[in-house]
Design an enzyme around this catalytic site. Structure first.
Site, PDB file in Angstrom:
ATOM      1  N   ARG A  46       0.859  -1.194   0.000  1.00 16.11           N
ATOM      2  CA  ARG A  46       0.000   0.000   0.000  1.00 16.11           C
ATOM      3  C   ARG A  46       0.892   1.240   0.000  1.00 16.11           C
ATOM      4  NH1 ARG A  46      -1.663   1.862   4.625  1.00 16.11           N
ATOM      5  NH2 ARG A  46      -2.408  -0.107   5.483  1.00 16.11           N
ATOM      6  N   TYR A  98     -15.662  16.406 -16.077  1.00 16.48           N
ATOM      7  CA  TYR A  98     -16.126  15.018 -16.095  1.00 16.48           C
ATOM      8  C   TYR A  98     -17.282  14.844 -15.110  1.00 16.48           C
ATOM      9  CZ  TYR A  98     -15.888   9.961 -15.443  1.00 16.48           C
ATOM     10  OH  TYR A  98     -16.184   8.634 -15.355  1.00 16.48           O
ATOM     11  N   ASP A 170      -6.869  18.335 -14.866  1.00 18.52           N
ATOM     12  CA  ASP A 170      -7.172  16.972 -15.294  1.00 18.52           C
ATOM     13  C   ASP A 170      -6.715  16.860 -16.748  1.00 18.52           C
ATOM     14  OD1 ASP A 170      -8.372  14.642 -16.266  1.00 18.52           O
ATOM     15  OD2 ASP A 170     -10.148  14.859 -14.987  1.00 18.52           O
ATOM     16  N   LYS A 195      -7.968   5.725 -19.429  1.00 16.69           N
ATOM     17  CA  LYS A 195      -8.200   6.226 -20.786  1.00 16.69           C
ATOM     18  C   LYS A 195      -6.942   6.071 -21.640  1.00 16.69           C
ATOM     19  CE  LYS A 195     -11.990   7.129 -18.661  1.00 16.69           C
ATOM     20  NZ  LYS A 195     -12.362   8.415 -18.121  1.00 16.69           N
TER      21      LYS A 195
HETATM   22  C1  LIG Z   1     -12.838   8.885 -16.817  1.00 25.56           C
HETATM   23  C2  LIG Z   1     -12.439  10.202 -16.332  1.00 25.56           C
HETATM   24  C3  LIG Z   1     -12.235  10.430 -14.961  1.00 25.56           C
HETATM   25  C4  LIG Z   1     -12.482   9.373 -13.913  1.00 25.56           C
HETATM   26  O1  LIG Z   1     -11.602   8.310 -14.037  1.00 25.56           O
HETATM   27  P1  LIG Z   1     -11.937   6.781 -13.621  1.00 25.56           P
HETATM   28  O2  LIG Z   1     -10.691   6.071 -13.973  1.00 25.56           O
HETATM   29  O3  LIG Z   1     -13.134   6.362 -14.422  1.00 25.56           O
HETATM   30  O4  LIG Z   1     -12.236   6.785 -12.164  1.00 25.56           O
HETATM   31  C5  LIG Z   1     -11.814  11.679 -14.574  1.00 25.56           C
HETATM   32  N1  LIG Z   1     -11.605  12.668 -15.475  1.00 25.56           N
HETATM   33  C6  LIG Z   1     -11.809  12.475 -16.793  1.00 25.56           C
HETATM   34  C7  LIG Z   1     -11.572  13.600 -17.731  1.00 25.56           C
HETATM   35  C8  LIG Z   1     -12.226  11.245 -17.263  1.00 25.56           C
HETATM   36  O5  LIG Z   1     -12.444  11.078 -18.572  1.00 25.56           O
END
Ligand SMILES: *Cc1c(COP(=O)(O)O)cnc(C)c1O
Length: 380
Positions: A46, A98, A170, A195
């Site tokens: 962890r 998001y 982000d 992603k």
């Molecule tokens: C998918 C996404 C998230 C969240 O991520 P997860 O891996 O699904 O928890 C946050 N920000 C953006 C821009 C995303 O496309």
């Protein structure tokens, strides 16, 4: 070293015991002490794990940051970052972030005493007017999801520095291949590695990149204290995915540009949102700030929800599914899927209509993708 080389080499050293070229999967919860109080650098997974460390170092190198941290999801990364704040703090966030980010802020963090203001991040005066004595953070997403609005990062950082606010970007959509927010002065970068960074639709993961020793220490503390870290196997997969990030992003973009150009000319399409198009309101800033425009194309259909539904039903190569950024082309309906957690009035006011569609343009042959769109549009 240049990006492509860093993506393949960073964080990796030949395994000290066997010489394995590829970072081994250290699928272990714990590590044996050498002596009382003496470890080989790891004690419990962890806190830290060698496979995770390799991924964390790689992401930090690609973003040009101080240190990287890998989380079990993008949302785990975001939740951990929010714990840098304390009750009473105020956060200014983009209004078209998001859907899960919006939900985390509005429906979870608010209950812990944090305050939020959501606004369109395209106007300096509007952002400055929203700053309160208790404001501590500005959260941006560029290009945003699903409207692909572009935020001028330098402008936001300038405001933040004047008021001593922490900035978080982000960078999931652009990836460090096209955009490195830290070069413009952002304090923290967050990713859903689910992603593009992983890119193969087979992992849920997140990451944070820091820029100072103080933030590094704090995020490491929170990750360990909250237990939001990624598993070794998921880290191993994301690390493998990142090695091809550059070539994947180039091809995602080439395919997306062709899809955007095709849709823009189609009579059944009302408007196309792609930062690479001259018609896009953020095109100029994107040109200046990014090395490319990415692989996501959003567009609005003529004819409302009926036509939109039948288009979605008729696609064959594009799969109707949440998520984005993988090899597979996906189509998504923000109003009923990714942004269903946003109240309808908020959704409408930010411009997410019922006929808005988001495409994650994959790496299939472009002719097959255009043909698929063509036949589905014909059937509406
Ligand atoms: C998918 C996404 C998230 C969240 O991520 P997860 O891996 O699904 O928890 C946050 N920000 C953006 C821009 C995303 O496309």
């Amino acid at each position: 070293m240049k990006f492509e080389t860093l993506a393949i080499h960073s964080g990796r050293e030949p395994d000290p015991t066997t010489g394995a070229l590829v970072t081994p999967l250290y699928q272990t919860s714990t590590f044996v002490f050498q002596d009382v109080g003496v470890t080989r650098g790891y004690d419990y997974s962890r806190t830290a794990n060698p496979t995770r460390k390799a991924l964390e170092d790689c992401i930090a190198a690609l973003e040009g940051g101080k240190a990287g941290f890998a989380f079990s999801s993008g949302m785990a990364a975001e939740t951990t970052i929010m714990h840098l704040l304390k009750a009473g703090d105020h956060v200014i966030s983009g209004d078209d972030v998001y859907g899960g980010t919006y939900r985390l802020f509005e429906r979870v963090m608010k209950d812990f005493g944090l305050e939020f203001t959501f606004l369109r991040m395209d106007d300096r005066r509007r952002i400055e007017r929203a700053i309160r004595p208790n404001t501590t953070m500005i959260w941006i997403e560029t290009p945003s999801n699903p409207l692909l609005n572009i935020v001028d990062i330098e402008m936001v950082v300038d405001i933040a520095r004047r008021h001593e606010l922490l900035t978080v970007a982000d960078n999931t959509f652009a990836t460090p291949y096209f955009l490195r927010p830290i070069e413009y002065g952002v304090d923290l970068v967050v990713h859903s590695t689910t992603k593009y960074l992983n890119g193969h639709c087979d992992v849920i993961g997140g990451a944070v990149v820091t820029t100072t020793d103080k933030l590094t220490e704090r995020v490491q503390f929170l990750l360990n204290a909250m237990g939001t870290c990624a598993s070794p196997f998921d880290c191993w997969l994301v690390l493998r995915g990142i090695k091809t990030l550059a070539v994947r992003m180039m091809q995602h973009e080439e395919n997306a540009a062709q899809v955007a150009t095709y849709l823009e000319k189609h009579p059944k399409v009302k408007r196309v949102l792609y930062p690479g198009l001259k018609s896009h309101p953020g095109h100029e800033i994107a040109m200046r700030q990014m090395g490319g425009f990415g692989g996501i194309v959003s567009f609005e259909m003529e004819g409302g929800i009926e036509a939109t539904s039948s288009f979605l039903r008729n696609l064959k190569v594009f799969s109707l599914a949440e998520s984005l950024g993988g090899l597979d082309s996906l189509v998504e309906h923000p109003a009923t899927m990714s942004h269903a957690s946003m109240p309808e009035d908020v959704r409408r006011s930010v411009g997410i209509t019922d006929s808005l569609i988001r495409l994650s343009v994959g790496l299939e042959n472009i002719d097959d993708l255009i043909e698929d769109l063509e036949q589905a549009l014909e059937h509406t």
